[in-house]
Scaffold this motif. Sequence first.
Motif, PDB file in Angstrom:
ATOM      1  N   ASP A  98       2.941   3.715   0.826  1.00  0.00           N
ATOM      2  CA  ASP A  98       3.873   2.608   1.073  1.00  0.00           C
ATOM      3  C   ASP A  98       3.322   1.377   0.345  1.00  0.00           C
ATOM      4  OD1 ASP A  98       5.788   0.949   1.921  1.00  0.00           O
ATOM      5  OD2 ASP A  98       5.020   0.729   3.975  1.00  0.00           O
TER       6      ASP A  98
ATOM      7  N   GLY B 247       5.301  -1.370  -0.243  1.00  0.00           N
ATOM      8  CA  GLY B 247       6.105  -2.544   0.115  1.00  0.00           C
ATOM      9  C   GLY B 247       7.480  -2.605  -0.508  1.00  0.00           C
ATOM     10  N   PHE B 248       7.733  -1.785  -1.486  1.00  0.00           N
ATOM     11  CA  PHE B 248       9.095  -1.747  -2.033  1.00  0.00           C
ATOM     12  C   PHE B 248       9.430  -0.311  -2.455  1.00  0.00           C
ATOM     13  CE2 PHE B 248       6.272  -3.135  -5.497  1.00  0.00           C
ATOM     14  CZ  PHE B 248       6.555  -2.216  -6.492  1.00  0.00           C
ATOM     15  N   ALA B 249      10.749  -0.059  -2.569  1.00  0.00           N
ATOM     16  CA  ALA B 249      11.210   1.294  -2.916  1.00  0.00           C
ATOM     17  C   ALA B 249      10.892   1.597  -4.377  1.00  0.00           C
ATOM     18  CB  ALA B 249      12.707   1.393  -2.690  1.00  0.00           C
TER      19      ALA B 249
ATOM     20  N   VAL C 253      18.071  -0.626   1.000  1.00  0.00           N
ATOM     21  CA  VAL C 253      16.743  -1.095   0.558  1.00  0.00           C
ATOM     22  C   VAL C 253      16.030   0.005  -0.249  1.00  0.00           C
ATOM     23  CG1 VAL C 253      14.496  -1.962   1.368  1.00  0.00           C
ATOM     24  CG2 VAL C 253      16.607  -2.639   2.530  1.00  0.00           C
ATOM     25  N   ASP C 254      16.218   1.260   0.173  1.00  0.00           N
ATOM     26  CA  ASP C 254      15.570   2.374  -0.539  1.00  0.00           C
ATOM     27  C   ASP C 254      16.115   2.559  -1.949  1.00  0.00           C
ATOM     28  OD1 ASP C 254      14.115   2.862   1.694  1.00  0.00           O
ATOM     29  OD2 ASP C 254      15.397   4.479   2.452  1.00  0.00           O
TER      30      ASP C 254
ATOM     31  N   THR D 102      15.426  -0.124  -6.403  1.00  0.00           N
ATOM     32  CA  THR D 102      14.187   0.322  -7.055  1.00  0.00           C
ATOM     33  C   THR D 102      13.868  -0.529  -8.286  1.00  0.00           C
ATOM     34  OG1 THR D 102      15.458   1.852  -8.386  1.00  0.00           O
ATOM     35  CG2 THR D 102      14.576   2.706  -6.303  1.00  0.00           C
TER      36      THR D 102
ATOM     37  N   TRP E 223      15.552  -3.964 -10.700  1.00  0.00           N
ATOM     38  CA  TRP E 223      15.080  -5.351 -10.826  1.00  0.00           C
ATOM     39  C   TRP E 223      14.135  -5.615 -11.995  1.00  0.00           C
ATOM     40  CZ3 TRP E 223       9.878  -5.200  -9.970  1.00  0.00           C
ATOM     41  CH2 TRP E 223       9.367  -4.298  -9.037  1.00  0.00           C
TER      42      TRP E 223
END
Lengths: 157, 673
Positions: A37, A39-41, A120-121, A124, A128
């Motif tokens: 993990d 913190g971001f997908a 949120v998943d 990716t 961005w």
Amino acid sequence: MVVNQFKIWQISTVVACVAYAIGCVLSILNTFGIPDDIGFALDNGVAPSAVMCLIAILFAMGLRELHLRQRKDMERFVGFTLTGVVLAAAVSAVGILKLLAGLLSKYALDSEDFEDWNAVDEFTPAIWLVIFALIAFHPLRNRAKVEQALKYGEAEP
Amino acid sequence: MTAAETKNPSIALVGTPNVGKTVVFNKLTGLHQKVANWPGTTVSVKQGTVRFNGKQYSLVDLPGTHALSDSSADQIVTRDFLLAANPVLVINVIDAAHIEQNLYLTTLLMEMGLNAVIALNMQDLAKSSGIQVDAAALQRKLGIPVIETVAPKGKGIAELKAAIEDALTTEIKTCCPEFPSIQETAKKVAAILSFAHTTVTDWHVHEAIQDAKYPFDLMEPWDREKARERIRELVQTELGDDSVMQVITARYEFVEQIVAEAVETSEALPRTADLLDCALTHRRLGIPVFLAFMWLTFDFTFEVSTPLVIIVEMFFEWVAVLFDGIDNEILHSLLVDGIRAGIGFPMVFLPQIAFMFLALGVLEDTGYIARAVFVMDRWMRMVGLTGKSLAPMLIGFGCNVPGIMATRSIEDENDRILTILVNPFITCGARLPVYVLIVAAFFPDYEAEMLTLMYALSIFFAAMMALVLRKVFFGGSSGYLLLELPLMLPPTLRGPAMLSYRRSKSFVKTMATWIALGSIMIWALSVFGSSGFLGAEALEDPELLEKAFISDLGHFFAPLFSPMNWDWRAVVALIFGFVAKEIVVAIMGVLYAGGSELSVSAIAGNLATVGGFTPLSAFSFMVFVLLYAPCLGTIIVTKREAGTKWMLVSITITTATAWIVAALICLIGGIWW
């Protein structure tokens, strides 16, 4: 003026290249389940990793041409960098459209297949990271400056 | 097409490939013929009706061509129309950015003495490339009205219409360009031809000097041989052995004179968009970039269309509820299990077909497809195909029928037949629903990747088959590709939307005809058996279905596929798929719905539980659908374009390859899985 322009191009393209290279590495690691993990997908799969790698290579090829600073090489720098930007923008646009399609399927159509789906998943790096590609694109938006650099590129020490 | 076939006087639209003829055609007629930013889109004659000066005319869009010789089907079609159909006017569309190459064809039209108007198209792009064409000077030098147009934006179309109306009223025939270097010989040749020819134009004379066949075709056999022999002797004496080159050089000298006076070229920087070429056509990066765009196309197709797929599924569920009030069991079952399932299930894939062609349309519109052709040429030649084969193959991704017709632009007959034979290996849009269904059922985490794999396999098998066929039937090597890369342009909304609409419409049309009939037939075979009507439950109860006629049919053919161990229902779908590939998924919809809801996920689930499919056997089924015999339409067009022998070869090699590859996948894959 011209020298400053070169520096701006160099830095912005380096930033974009490194960003996509990191995105590619993280995506490959995620495909094998290594980062637990962060913190971001992350993107998952061979194809998204390969496309991010390709974008990084395109920026790197552009940088190589920029380093040579001949007029023809300048044209090639713009060509490679713009191709990287176009591909990055296409990947990001498709990612955003997928996100919207998911939102529509889950909340508007109430599809059973989307019960466990989470927006949120889906947000990716493929989506961005385009910000970094746009940073590389920004100096190239000014056609006059590009023309000036292409014209005088040969004379540049 | 001949003059007799057109009721109204005809106006011909002529130009070199990819100059925007079809855009001009659409603007003048208000029709929506296919337009693409790559050469060879128009391979057959297209016709529309236009009104000028209150009178009706047939506007005929002829295939793009650089010359009017016998070297390829598109040149012959254009030449024969111009000479035989006697058009009242020729609209010559010229690409201002490549004016020198385009004016060669104009010279030929002038030699023919045709009433002409020039649409000087793409002036905006020419200017951005540093090319300034003085339309007034061009008009003065050629003696033909020249109208500046930017057809996609509709600029100059009104002026073009006015010029056409003027030209139709005045009917000023173009004067023939003068070629001093061959003038004396031409006069003597004209005198010989005039004895037996009623209409001798300068074009006939110049072609006769080159010993072309056409100028002599209209003569009596005796005159023909005699005249040809006399002209040969004359040309040999006066011009020597290189008469062909002398005529071509004379034409280009004329073009150069025009260009020198009407065109100004400044050293302009390349357009930013054209700079992309260094990466898009790069020796090593070109193919990865192509694959990346293809993957994105499928990712977009699969994922973004999802809400529309859900809506279509919901619609057909609602249709089933609508029929609940029908008391008659047979009628209810026919409507719900036959027609609704047979048509409704394939319709679920309509959004995906529409989205895929929307994405491909964007790639086409930008001019990227021509770059893909260029990148692939080296690989195409390695397997015995020419780069020119790629355009028909790319069209084949939509539908194999126009793909095979597009081979008309290939000059070499061996190359053309070879391209026709490998075209059915290119996976058409009709096969997409089968892949989508199987992938959703067995490979849900790798949807875009699996679809990219299927398309890559399609290209791989086409290439391998080309290699084998070249060695077995044709020998020799393929020709070289001469490709004029179109300018890179930002995509329009209209082009991709029209492509998507056209393919979706074709899919829906097939659904409403062939598939509706096929579904009713499959339903009847499924609910009736030797004991009579088995009831609608037959479609839900596998044991009861075993008593239906369809089961007898499936079990009859199933041994043919025993190495693959496919369910007999799937075998029935494949057998009927010979008619149209869309029917495969329609039959699966009828036979695997089993009373459950009509959704991809529900039917996909039944493929494993009822059909006993495993990921391996499902993959082999997909590969079989990819490779096996083309649909009836493709078979018919193959016969028409290549003859019965090659049609039979095509059916045999596709089906045999499909069977062998699918069996190998199951047998070898079975060792590990």
